[in-house]
Design an enzyme around this catalytic site. Structure first.
Site, PDB file in Angstrom:
ATOM      1  CD  GLU A 130      -4.832   1.256  -3.060  1.00  0.00           C
ATOM      2  OE1 GLU A 130      -5.923   1.309  -3.637  1.00  0.00           O
ATOM      3  OE2 GLU A 130      -4.434   2.115  -2.251  1.00  0.00           O
ATOM      4  CB  CYS A 179      -4.199   4.352   0.925  1.00  0.00           C
ATOM      5  SG  CYS A 179      -4.398   4.823  -0.806  1.00  0.00           S
ATOM      6  CG  HIS A 200      -3.375   8.463   2.903  1.00  0.00           C
ATOM      7  ND1 HIS A 200      -2.441   7.880   2.090  1.00  0.00           N
ATOM      8  CD2 HIS A 200      -4.518   8.544   2.173  1.00  0.00           C
ATOM      9  CE1 HIS A 200      -2.992   7.607   0.916  1.00  0.00           C
ATOM     10  NE2 HIS A 200      -4.255   8.000   0.941  1.00  0.00           N
TER      11      HIS A 200
END
Ligand code: COA
Length: 412
Positions: free
Chosen positions: A81, A113, A249
């Site tokens: 990103e 992400c 994450h």
């Protein structure tokens, strides 16, 4: 056919800061960053260590480690990103720098992400569909998380790249293809408008969006996993306990505590049939230590690596526990702001300890240099086209200059 991650390699910036020193410099109790956010150190890239340089270095190491025949690579995807151009993908730079074959698909995947997971799933499904015809894929997650000096996001910056070879009969993790739960929504929790180097984030709202997406994704994965017979109710009735480990994450490591407690709460609610089941904090803490904590070691050393965060979690977990986890199923949760998410699972393979050990991650992290907060602020103030004049280390790549809108890289 089994498909998944066969091998992996990493690249991280050469410099880092101690979060305790950053806290003191900002007049904040160090416990807020260390205990409250769960981070010890944060990688600090200079403009020479951009997304391309980190990705190319990681892929170079992957090719060296595995000795894979380059002509067998049919797909190169970079999940990022923080790409360097609106049109030309990071993957295209990596292909050129590594001299990879022309007869392959090369592109970037972007959704905050989640981009790395989008790439990994695309590669797995490409192989499983038969279209790959025996060829392999390289998937790279490469990112630089930048929020700026003095912002609430400052202690949650970081950077790093992780390259994965995706194959049939993988030696690290066989993905449970077709068993995954996704959840997406149009939300403004984190974004980076064109032309900005720093992200804009509504941090507390983003945590809510993450947990909401996790709940939906997890429930969907659980229903499919039960149907396929991958998990069975255990003594306490929590399906998540059928998973040997769960990796989340983590924009900051403490997010994993919130995530795992959320999964436990919704499982108790589902079992009780109402939404106010009581959670015993001691039980939650015990489950977290056993199922999740082991995956946070590397993330706590580099900070947020955006697309790579989940896979640095996998690396950190398997570096210390791959032997004990062989043939066991683990869960993984990927979240991209904006938002999209996916809960999926896979089985740790018996060669995982050796394959992950080959990445030499501990040695790479140990060779970094600690810098002061003053030096960190100087590095952050450098223009994006003003890399420090440093020669790359052997096998590494750096941005040397930008001339006539073309990026010039040098190899070590
Ligand atoms: N000792 C121990 N813990 C402390 C503390 C102290 N002295 N002071 C605060 N804390 C804890 C807080 O209780 C909180 O923990 P909790 O959420 O478990 O209650 C934690 O430290 C953070 O404190 P908070 O006041 O919420 O910090 P903040 O308002 O500065 O913001 C973030 C924290 C994470 C929201 C902010 O850094 C951010 O937005 N980061 C970017 C996140 C991101 O990238 N999101 C992308 C989407 S994945």
């Amino acid at each position: 056919m089994t498909v998944g991650i066969d091998s992996l390699a990493i690249a991280v910036p050469q410099r880092y800061i101690e979060l305790s020193e950053l806290a003191r410099a900002r007049g904040v109790d160090p416990a807020k960053f260390i205990t409250g956010l769960g981070t010890r150190r944060m990688a600090v890239p200079d403009p020479g260590e951009d997304t391309v340089a980190l990705a190319a270095t990681a892929v170079h190491r992957l090719l060296d480690q595995t000795g894979v025949d380059r002509s067998r690579i049919g797909l190169l995807i970079v999940g990022t990103e923080t790409g360097v151009d609106h049109s030309k993908p990071v993957a295209s730079h990596v292909q050129g720098l590594l001299g990879l074959p022309r007869s392959m698909r090369v592109f970037d995947t972007t959704h905050a992400c989640y981009g790395g997971t989008a790439g990994l799933m695309t590669a797995c499904e490409w192989i499983a569909s038969g279209v790959a015809k025996g060829r392999v894929a390289v998937v790279v997650c490469s990112d630089i998380a930048r929020y700026g000096v003095g912002t609430a996001g400052e202690p949650t910056q970081g950077a790093g790249a992780i390259a994965m070879l995706v194959t049939e009969a993988p030696r690290i993790l066989a993905i449970d293809l077709g068993v995954s739960g996704s959840s997406s929504a149009d939300v403004y929790d984190f974004w980076r408008p064109h032309g900005r180097r720093e992200a804009v984030v509504d941090g507390h709202y983003s945590i809510e969006c993450y947990l909401d997406a996790l709940g939906e994704s997890y429930r969907s994965w659980r229903a499919q996993a039960r149907e396929r017979g991958l998990i069975s109710p255990v003594a306490t009735g929590l399906s998540s306990e059928s998973l040997a480990r769960v990796i989340y994450h983590v924009p900051f490591p403490k997010m994993a505590n919130k995530a795992h407690a959320h999964v436990m709460r919704l499982e108790l609610d589902d079992a009780a049939g109402h939404a106010d089941a009581a959670l015993d904090p001691v039980v939650v803490a015990g489950r977290f230590e056993q199922q999740v904590a082991g995956s946070l070691r590397v993330c706590a050393e580099i900070g947020n690596a955006y697309t790579g965060s989940l896979y640095f979690g996998l690396l950190g977990l398997l570096e210390s526990e791959a032997g004990a986890l062989a043939n066991q199923r683990i869960g993984m949760f990927s979240y991209g702001s904006g938002c999209v998410s996916e809960f999926f699972s896979g089985v740790v393979q018996r060669y995982a300890a050796r394959m992950v050990g080959d990445a030499g991650a501990s040695a790479i992290l140990a060779q970094r240099t600690a810098i002061t907060i003053e030096e960190y602020e100087q590095v952050l103030a450098l223009a994006a086209d003003a890399p420090l004049p440093i020669a790359p280390s052997p096998g590494g790549y750096r941005l040397e200059a930008i001339r006539d809108h073309r990026r010039i890289y040098v190899a070590g």
